[in-house]
Design a protein around this motif. Sequence first.
Motif, short mmCIF file in Angstrom:
data_model
loop_
_atom_site.label_atom_id
_atom_site.label_comp_id
_atom_site.label_asym_id
_atom_site.label_seq_id
_atom_site.Cartn_x
_atom_site.Cartn_y
_atom_site.Cartn_z
N GLY A 139 -1.29 -18.13 88.26
CA GLY A 139 -0.90 -16.74 88.42
C GLY A 139 -0.58 -16.06 87.09
O GLY A 139 -0.18 -14.89 87.07
N ALA A 140 -0.78 -16.76 85.97
CA ALA A 140 -0.43 -16.22 84.65
C ALA A 140 -1.35 -15.08 84.22
O ALA A 140 -0.98 -14.28 83.36
CB ALA A 140 -0.45 -17.33 83.60
N THR A 165 0.93 -5.50 87.40
CA THR A 165 0.32 -5.78 86.10
C THR A 165 -0.05 -7.26 85.99
O THR A 165 0.82 -8.11 85.79
CB THR A 165 1.27 -5.38 84.95
OG1 THR A 165 1.69 -4.03 85.18
CG2 THR A 165 0.57 -5.46 83.60
N ALA A 166 -1.33 -7.56 86.13
CA ALA A 166 -1.80 -8.95 86.08
C ALA A 166 -2.02 -9.40 84.64
O ALA A 166 -1.85 -10.58 84.31
CB ALA A 166 -3.10 -9.10 86.88
N GLY A 187 1.16 -12.64 82.86
CA GLY A 187 0.24 -11.65 82.30
C GLY A 187 0.35 -11.42 80.82
O GLY A 187 -0.52 -10.79 80.22
N ALA A 188 1.42 -11.92 80.19
CA ALA A 188 1.64 -11.64 78.77
C ALA A 188 1.51 -12.91 77.93
O ALA A 188 1.65 -14.03 78.45
CB ALA A 188 3.03 -11.03 78.58
N VAL A 189 1.26 -12.74 76.64
CA VAL A 189 1.19 -13.89 75.74
C VAL A 189 2.60 -14.40 75.49
O VAL A 189 3.47 -13.67 75.02
CB VAL A 189 0.51 -13.52 74.40
CG1 VAL A 189 0.58 -14.70 73.43
CG2 VAL A 189 -0.93 -13.09 74.62
N LEU A 190 2.80 -15.68 75.81
CA LEU A 190 4.11 -16.31 75.66
C LEU A 190 4.21 -17.04 74.32
O LEU A 190 5.25 -17.05 73.67
CB LEU A 190 4.34 -17.29 76.81
CG LEU A 190 5.69 -17.98 76.91
CD1 LEU A 190 6.79 -16.97 77.15
CD2 LEU A 190 5.66 -19.01 78.04
N LYS A 224 -4.48 -5.08 82.59
CA LYS A 224 -5.12 -4.87 83.89
C LYS A 224 -4.07 -4.75 84.97
O LYS A 224 -3.24 -5.64 85.16
CB LYS A 224 -6.08 -6.04 84.21
CG LYS A 224 -6.83 -5.86 85.52
CD LYS A 224 -7.80 -4.71 85.47
CE LYS A 224 -8.48 -4.47 86.81
NZ LYS A 224 -9.44 -3.35 86.73
N GLU A 225 -4.13 -3.63 85.65
CA GLU A 225 -3.22 -3.43 86.78
C GLU A 225 -4.02 -3.43 88.08
O GLU A 225 -5.11 -2.87 88.13
CB GLU A 225 -2.49 -2.08 86.62
CG GLU A 225 -1.54 -2.07 85.42
CD GLU A 225 -1.02 -0.68 85.07
OE1 GLU A 225 -1.42 0.30 85.74
OE2 GLU A 225 -0.24 -0.59 84.11
N PHE A 226 -3.45 -4.08 89.08
CA PHE A 226 -4.02 -4.02 90.43
C PHE A 226 -3.03 -3.25 91.31
O PHE A 226 -1.97 -3.78 91.62
CB PHE A 226 -4.22 -5.42 91.01
CG PHE A 226 -5.24 -6.26 90.30
CD1 PHE A 226 -6.60 -5.96 90.38
CD2 PHE A 226 -4.86 -7.36 89.54
CE1 PHE A 226 -7.54 -6.75 89.72
CE2 PHE A 226 -5.79 -8.15 88.89
CZ PHE A 226 -7.14 -7.84 88.98
N ARG A 227 -3.34 -2.06 91.65
CA ARG A 227 -2.46 -1.23 92.48
C ARG A 227 -1.00 -1.35 92.04
O ARG A 227 -0.12 -1.70 92.82
CB ARG A 227 -2.59 -1.62 93.96
CG ARG A 227 -3.83 -1.02 94.62
CD ARG A 227 -3.94 -1.42 96.07
NE ARG A 227 -5.18 -2.12 96.32
CZ ARG A 227 -5.32 -3.44 96.37
NH1 ARG A 227 -4.28 -4.24 96.18
NH2 ARG A 227 -6.49 -3.97 96.62
#
Length: 257
Positions: A42-43, A20-21, A224-227, A14-17
Amino acid sequence: MTQEFILETRGLTKEFRGFTAVDDVNLKVREGHIHALIGPNGAGKTTVFNLLTKFLPPTRGEILYRGKPITRMKANEIARLGLVRSFQISAVFGHMTALENVRVALQRKLGTSFHFWKPERSLDHLNDRAMELLDEVGLAEYADVLTVEMPYGRKRALEVATTLALEPTMMLLDEPTQGMGAEDVDRIVELIRRVSRGRTVLMVEHNLSVVSRLCDRITVLARGAVLAEGSYQEVSRNPQVREAYMGSDAAEEEASA
Ligand SMILES: Nc1ncnc2c1ncn2[C@@H]1O[C@H](COP(=O)(O)OP(=O)(O)O)[C@@H](O)[C@H]1O
Ligand SMILES: [Mg+2]
């Protein structure tokens, strides 16, 4: 196609403008598990949750439920498939009693199914079932109490009852213990344990003590990514996870838990 994973995402983004969230998330939730989605503020946890529950459309990627794509389905369509999100009781519903709230949820369920009840039988049936559900979440004594007048922790339990009314196979819970004191947290942990029997649960949860007590498997998001992914033991030992949590309020919570 194996059915061992009831919910799966592939490259969910998902991108917001341009920001990349949620970044290429591949999530696999095993049937019957209580699975937690955690990560620092904010992750992207809430955004993933909103993508799964159809509040937001993804920029890219697929969501599969029982091996079938549900990416482009609407929230009420996936609810009919048994994938149900727990809802906050809104201000409007606050002026109904706990029993009325559950009855409305039951009526919503009937409205989407093919049962046609005789009107008078239907009301009795709904009241009986609503009472059963209140009892199941420990709220029998609150049946006639207006929702606005219920203590916060009890309101969250009522949300679970209205979710159960939709007969979920899989429940999505968004921070079920948020804003609760220790006593309410213990009660909701027991409640989730109880209602998870025979079901799958995916929960976003900030309280790591709750996660450690309840969850079979944990996915850690960061930026935003799996850690990391694994049992609580595994992810809590992971140096990258520890680093991501450093200085965040979740780390402080864990330290004081
Ligand atoms: N509607 C939106 N528009 C722009 N940015 C957003 C929007 N929603 C969330 N974000 C951003 O995406 C990131 C992830 O947010 P969120 O999913 O709420 O994280 P978490 O729930 O893990 O705290 C944050 O940087 C947030 O500011
Ligand atoms: Mg959030």
